[in-house]
Scaffold this motif. Structure first.
Motif, PDB file in Angstrom:
ATOM      1  N   TYR A   1       0.851  -1.194  -0.066  1.00  0.00           N
ATOM      2  CA  TYR A   1      -0.220   0.055  -0.067  1.00  0.00           C
ATOM      3  C   TYR A   1       0.846   1.229   0.115  1.00  0.00           C
ATOM      4  O   TYR A   1       2.085   1.240   0.502  1.00  0.00           O
TER       5      TYR A   1
ATOM      6  N   TYR B   1       0.391   5.339   1.109  1.00  0.00           N
ATOM      7  CA  TYR B   1      -0.262   6.422   1.833  1.00  0.00           C
ATOM      8  C   TYR B   1       0.529   7.648   1.610  1.00  0.00           C
ATOM      9  O   TYR B   1       1.497   7.550   1.256  1.00  0.00           O
TER      10      TYR B   1
ATOM     11  N   PHE C   1      -5.153   7.184   1.776  1.00  0.00           N
ATOM     12  CA  PHE C   1      -4.862   5.885   0.716  1.00  0.00           C
ATOM     13  C   PHE C   1      -4.435   6.542  -0.634  1.00  0.00           C
ATOM     14  O   PHE C   1      -5.158   7.510  -1.265  1.00  0.00           O
TER      15      PHE C   1
ATOM     16  N   TYR D   1      -3.017   0.662  -4.033  1.00  0.00           N
ATOM     17  CA  TYR D   1      -2.782  -0.882  -3.429  1.00  0.00           C
ATOM     18  C   TYR D   1      -2.518  -1.790  -4.527  1.00  0.00           C
ATOM     19  O   TYR D   1      -3.186  -1.901  -5.413  1.00  0.00           O
TER      20      TYR D   1
ATOM     21  N   ASP E   1      -5.372  -1.265  -7.141  1.00  0.00           N
ATOM     22  CA  ASP E   1      -6.511  -0.364  -7.049  1.00  0.00           C
ATOM     23  C   ASP E   1      -5.893   1.112  -6.974  1.00  0.00           C
ATOM     24  O   ASP E   1      -5.237   1.230  -5.693  1.00  0.00           O
TER      25      ASP E   1
ATOM     26  N   THR F   1      -4.348 -10.705   1.169  1.00  0.00           N
ATOM     27  CA  THR F   1      -5.470 -10.403   1.804  1.00  0.00           C
ATOM     28  C   THR F   1      -6.432 -10.884   0.663  1.00  0.00           C
ATOM     29  O   THR F   1      -6.157 -10.861  -0.504  1.00  0.00           O
TER      30      THR F   1
ATOM     31  N   SER G   1     -11.062 -10.807  -0.149  1.00  0.00           N
ATOM     32  CA  SER G   1     -12.337 -10.246   0.291  1.00  0.00           C
ATOM     33  C   SER G   1     -12.666 -10.673   1.716  1.00  0.00           C
ATOM     34  O   SER G   1     -12.995 -11.830   1.837  1.00  0.00           O
ATOM     35  N   GLY G   2     -13.046 -10.048   2.687  1.00  0.00           N
ATOM     36  CA  GLY G   2     -13.622 -10.279   3.981  1.00  0.00           C
ATOM     37  C   GLY G   2     -12.378 -10.631   4.900  1.00  0.00           C
ATOM     38  O   GLY G   2     -12.734 -10.988   6.053  1.00  0.00           O
TER      39      GLY G   2
ATOM     40  N   SER H   1      -8.639  -9.543   6.557  1.00  0.00           N
ATOM     41  CA  SER H   1      -7.768  -8.473   6.818  1.00  0.00           C
ATOM     42  C   SER H   1      -6.438  -8.882   7.563  1.00  0.00           C
ATOM     43  O   SER H   1      -6.747  -9.689   8.430  1.00  0.00           O
TER      44      SER H   1
ATOM     45  N   SER I   1     -14.077  -4.464   7.214  1.00  0.00           N
ATOM     46  CA  SER I   1     -13.764  -5.724   7.488  1.00  0.00           C
ATOM     47  C   SER I   1     -12.837  -5.869   8.708  1.00  0.00           C
ATOM     48  O   SER I   1     -12.842  -6.863   9.324  1.00  0.00           O
ATOM     49  N   ALA I   2     -12.337  -4.641   9.144  1.00  0.00           N
ATOM     50  CA  ALA I   2     -11.410  -4.658  10.287  1.00  0.00           C
ATOM     51  C   ALA I   2     -11.037  -3.219  10.697  1.00  0.00           C
ATOM     52  O   ALA I   2     -11.350  -2.299   9.642  1.00  0.00           O
TER      53      ALA I   2
ATOM     54  N   MET J   1     -10.685  -0.631   7.644  1.00  0.00           N
ATOM     55  CA  MET J   1     -10.451  -1.141   6.436  1.00  0.00           C
ATOM     56  C   MET J   1     -11.468  -1.507   5.809  1.00  0.00           C
ATOM     57  O   MET J   1     -12.531  -2.459   6.318  1.00  0.00           O
TER      58      MET J   1
ATOM     59  N   TYR K   1     -14.344  -3.090   2.911  1.00  0.00           N
ATOM     60  CA  TYR K   1     -14.023  -4.139   1.962  1.00  0.00           C
ATOM     61  C   TYR K   1     -13.425  -3.827   0.887  1.00  0.00           C
ATOM     62  O   TYR K   1     -13.802  -2.849  -0.005  1.00  0.00           O
TER      63      TYR K   1
ATOM     64  N   ASN L   1      -9.935  -3.772   0.941  1.00  0.00           N
ATOM     65  CA  ASN L   1      -8.573  -3.785   1.757  1.00  0.00           C
ATOM     66  C   ASN L   1      -7.843  -2.358   1.637  1.00  0.00           C
ATOM     67  O   ASN L   1      -6.711  -1.934   1.800  1.00  0.00           O
ATOM     68  N   LYS L   2      -8.570  -1.394   1.498  1.00  0.00           N
ATOM     69  CA  LYS L   2      -8.465   0.276   1.432  1.00  0.00           C
ATOM     70  C   LYS L   2      -8.389   0.793   2.909  1.00  0.00           C
ATOM     71  O   LYS L   2      -9.922   0.482   3.488  1.00  0.00           O
TER      72      LYS L   2
END
Lengths: 117, 108
Positions: free
Chosen positions: A33, A35, A45, A48, A56, A98, A100-101, A103, B30-31, B90, B92, B94-95
């Protein structure tokens, strides 16, 4: 073990010049990532990378900003035609895979302080 | 309205006091991360949590998913705890989205 490293630690450049900032993530971390922390502002951000997936780029502030990650490891953030508002601390972080869902904890590098004069 | 709101913005405490920093968020996550940043220093991750409570030494972090709220507690505070504490969620995808931070100063 070695943490996330970034270089240079400080960079002073003239307005209009291009700069490259480097990030070496923790070995084995597939997520990376970027930042930015501007003076008086919070962290934001930028971009990524996750494995071989398309990055992303939704946080990049303009098309003057780009980043690549070679070989799934080292990443370079490039800022073209720098402007004074680009002055900030640029932070890199890495984490385990990572999806989805799920972390995982992010480990931050020391940052590169960029000053555009 | 920011997606992540922290309070207070600034906090001064006497050594030994119990400290609470709050974080509220408005998006699905998600976290949630609590980060520490010392002046001129890098960022250290203190906790990552998605439910319940975690404890590490004198630090405790809790999260209530239904209420979209998290707290960071410091027991028996010490001057070396002086730092900026940042809540980050975070989403969904991952950002991380960051709060503005809480500047903590612990006086001896």
């Amino acid at each position: 073990g070695a943490g996330v490293s970034q270089s240079p630690s400080n960079k002073v450049t003239e307005k209009g010049k291009d700069v490259e900032l480097r990030c070496d993530p923790i070995s084995g971390h597939t997520a990376l990532y970027w930042y930015r922390q501007s003076l008086g502002q919070g962290l934001e951000f930028l971009i990524y990378f996750q494995g071989n997936s398309a990055p992303d780029k939704s946080g990049l502030p303009s098309d003057r900003f780009s980043a690549e990650r070679t070989g799934g490891s080292v990443s370079t953030l490039t800022i073209q035609r720098t402007q004074q508002e680009d002055s900030a601390v640029y932070l890199c972080a890495s984490s385990r895979f990572t999806f989805s869902g799920t972390s995982y904890e992010q480990y931050f590098g020391p940052g590169t302080r960029l000053t555009v004069t | 309205k920011n997606e992540v709101e922290q309070s207070p913005q600034n906090l001064t405490a006497q050594e030994g006091e119990f400290i609470t920093i709050n974080c509220s968020y408005s998006v699905g996550i998600s976290a949630l991360h609590w980060l520490q940043q010392h002046p001129g220093g890098g960022i250290v991750s203190l906790f990552m949590l998605s439910s319940g409570k975690k404890k590490h030494g004198r630090l405790i972090a809790t999260i209530n998913i239904q209420e979209k709220h998290s707290s960071l507690h410091i027991t028996a505070s010490h001057p070396r705890d002086s730092a900026v504490y940042i809540c980050a969620v975070m989403e969904y995808g991952n950002k991380l989205v960051f709060g503005a931070g809480t500047i903590l100063r612990v006086k001896s």
